[in-house]
Design an enzyme around this catalytic site. Structure first.
Site, PDB file in Angstrom:
ATOM      1  N   ARG A   3      -7.432  21.177  32.113  1.00  0.00           N
ATOM      2  CA  ARG A   3      -8.097  19.704  31.789  1.00  0.00           C
ATOM      3  C   ARG A   3      -6.928  19.073  30.585  1.00  0.00           C
ATOM      4  O   ARG A   3      -7.365  17.589  30.308  1.00  0.00           O
ATOM      5  CB  ARG A   3      -9.663  19.553  31.329  1.00  0.00           C
TER       6      ARG A   3
ATOM      7  N   GLN B   7     -13.030   1.511   6.720  1.00  0.00           N
ATOM      8  CA  GLN B   7     -12.694   0.298   7.699  1.00  0.00           C
ATOM      9  C   GLN B   7     -11.266   1.809   8.299  1.00  0.00           C
ATOM     10  O   GLN B   7     -10.597   2.383   7.697  1.00  0.00           O
ATOM     11  CB  GLN B   7     -11.326  -0.218   6.423  1.00  0.00           C
TER      12      GLN B   7
ATOM     13  N   ASN C 295      -7.882   1.328  10.843  1.00  0.00           N
ATOM     14  CA  ASN C 295      -6.598   0.323  10.807  1.00  0.00           C
ATOM     15  C   ASN C 295      -5.547   0.598  12.245  1.00  0.00           C
ATOM     16  O   ASN C 295      -5.682   1.772  11.852  1.00  0.00           O
ATOM     17  CB  ASN C 295      -5.718   0.078   9.953  1.00  0.00           C
TER      18      ASN C 295
ATOM     19  N   ARG D 291       7.447  -0.746   7.193  1.00  0.00           N
ATOM     20  CA  ARG D 291       6.891  -1.023   6.331  1.00  0.00           C
ATOM     21  C   ARG D 291       5.933  -0.466   4.828  1.00  0.00           C
ATOM     22  O   ARG D 291       5.779   0.806   5.134  1.00  0.00           O
ATOM     23  CB  ARG D 291       5.406  -1.192   7.023  1.00  0.00           C
TER      24      ARG D 291
ATOM     25  N   HIS E 205       2.809   0.659  -0.267  1.00  0.00           N
ATOM     26  CA  HIS E 205       2.232  -0.180  -0.257  1.00  0.00           C
ATOM     27  C   HIS E 205       0.747   0.411  -1.545  1.00  0.00           C
ATOM     28  O   HIS E 205       0.645   2.420  -0.783  1.00  0.00           O
ATOM     29  CB  HIS E 205       0.926  -0.991   0.983  1.00  0.00           C
TER      30      HIS E 205
ATOM     31  N   LYS F 193      -5.385   7.501   2.826  1.00  0.00           N
ATOM     32  CA  LYS F 193      -5.732   7.218   3.866  1.00  0.00           C
ATOM     33  C   LYS F 193      -4.883   8.078   4.634  1.00  0.00           C
ATOM     34  O   LYS F 193      -5.363   9.458   4.375  1.00  0.00           O
ATOM     35  CB  LYS F 193      -4.262   6.186   4.079  1.00  0.00           C
TER      36      LYS F 193
ATOM     37  N   HIS G 246       2.076   3.916   0.074  1.00  0.00           N
ATOM     38  CA  HIS G 246       2.314   4.803   1.321  1.00  0.00           C
ATOM     39  C   HIS G 246       3.274   3.953   2.490  1.00  0.00           C
ATOM     40  O   HIS G 246       3.032   2.741   2.059  1.00  0.00           O
ATOM     41  CB  HIS G 246       0.831   4.619   2.223  1.00  0.00           C
TER      42      HIS G 246
ATOM     43  N   TYR H 283      -5.042   4.196  11.164  1.00  0.00           N
ATOM     44  CA  TYR H 283      -5.592   4.962   9.301  1.00  0.00           C
ATOM     45  C   TYR H 283      -6.750   4.032   9.306  1.00  0.00           C
ATOM     46  O   TYR H 283      -6.369   3.239   9.907  1.00  0.00           O
ATOM     47  CB  TYR H 283      -4.459   4.692   9.034  1.00  0.00           C
TER      48      TYR H 283
ATOM     49  N   LYS I 238       7.581  -9.924   2.268  1.00  0.00           N
ATOM     50  CA  LYS I 238       6.960  -9.136   1.317  1.00  0.00           C
ATOM     51  C   LYS I 238       7.524  -7.580   0.115  1.00  0.00           C
ATOM     52  O   LYS I 238       6.971  -7.520  -0.219  1.00  0.00           O
ATOM     53  CB  LYS I 238       5.321  -9.316   1.889  1.00  0.00           C
ATOM     54  N   ASP I 239       7.698  -6.934   1.501  1.00  0.00           N
ATOM     55  CA  ASP I 239       8.271  -5.613   1.638  1.00  0.00           C
ATOM     56  C   ASP I 239       9.357  -5.572   1.246  1.00  0.00           C
ATOM     57  O   ASP I 239       9.843  -5.189  -0.148  1.00  0.00           O
ATOM     58  CB  ASP I 239       7.711  -4.921   2.464  1.00  0.00           C
TER      59      ASP I 239
END
Length: 177
Positions: free
Chosen positions: A23, A46, A48, A59, A62, A72, A119, A132, A168-169
C-alpha cells in the site's frame, strides 16, 4: 525516526523510519517521546507552509531573539531545497559555523534547527513547498536576520543562476558580535 547529529551543536538531520507494504508506507514525522529521548525539548506552537514557484529563490537567514527565540523542524514536501543553519549562540562549540542539507520530497528528510541559530534556504527546483513547525509564535519585534552573503560565514550556496531574494532579505546586515 533516525536522528543524525550535524556539525551544529544540537541540530539534527532526521530520517524517517518507514514501515511499508504493497500500500505504500507509514512513518512518524514527529514524536515528543523520541525527541525527548534525544534530549530535545520541542513543543510545537505553530506550523507554517512556504511555497516558492521558482528555482533559486532564497529565503533567510532568519531568527528571533529572546524572549521569542524559536526552534524549527523543517521538511520539504514538494520539490527540493538547500537548507542552511548558522549557529549564532556565543557559548556553543559550533558558534559561527554553518551547515547545508538538501531536503526534498523524495528523501523526506527533516532538519531540526535549535534556538539561537539563523535559518534559511535556497530552492533547488521550481514549485518547492516547505512545511515547518516552530516552538514560538512569530513576533515581528523579535525578528532578526543576517545577510545571506555575509563573508563572516562564507556560505556555499548552490550555484545555478541569479537568486530571487526579497528586498528585506537582501538588506539584512552583516553579522556583528
Amino acid at each position: 525516526m533516525i536522528f543524525k547529529k550535524t556539525a551544529i551543536e544540537g541540530a539534527y538531520k532526521i530520517i524517517l523510519e518507514k514501515r511499508g507494504d504493497e500500500r505504500g508506507f507509514f512513518a512518524r514525522g514527529y514524536c515528543e517521546h523520541e525527541f525527548k529521548n534525544q534530549g530535545i525539548m520541542f513543543q510545537i506552537i505553530q506550523a507554517n507552509i512556504a511555497y516558492n514557484p521558482f528555482r533559486n529563490t532564497l529565503r533567510g537567514l532568519h531568527y528571533q531573539i529572546k524572549p521569542h527565540g524559536e526552534k524549527k523542524l523543517v521538511r520539504c514536501v514538494k520539490g527540493a531545497i538547500y537548507d542552511v543553519i548558522v549557529d549564532l549562540r556565543i557559548n556553543s562549540p559550533s558558534y559561527m559555523k554553518w551547515i547545508g542539507v538538501e531536503l526534498d520530497a523524495e528523501n523526506r528528510t527533516m532538519l531540526y534547527v535549535p534556538k539561537g541559530c539563523a535559518h534559511g534556504y535556497q530552492t533547488l527546483s521550481d514549485d518547492s513547498e516547505i512545511f515547518y513547525m516552530v516552538s514560538a509564535f512569530y513576533a515581528p519585534e523579535s525578528e532578526r536576520g543576517i545577510n545571506w552573503s555575509d563573508p563572516a560565514f562564507n556560505i556555499d550556496w548552490k550555484k545555478g543562476g541569479e537568486m530571487i531574494i526579497s528586498d528585506k532579505d537582501k538588506n539584512w546586515p552583516e553579522f556583528t558580535i
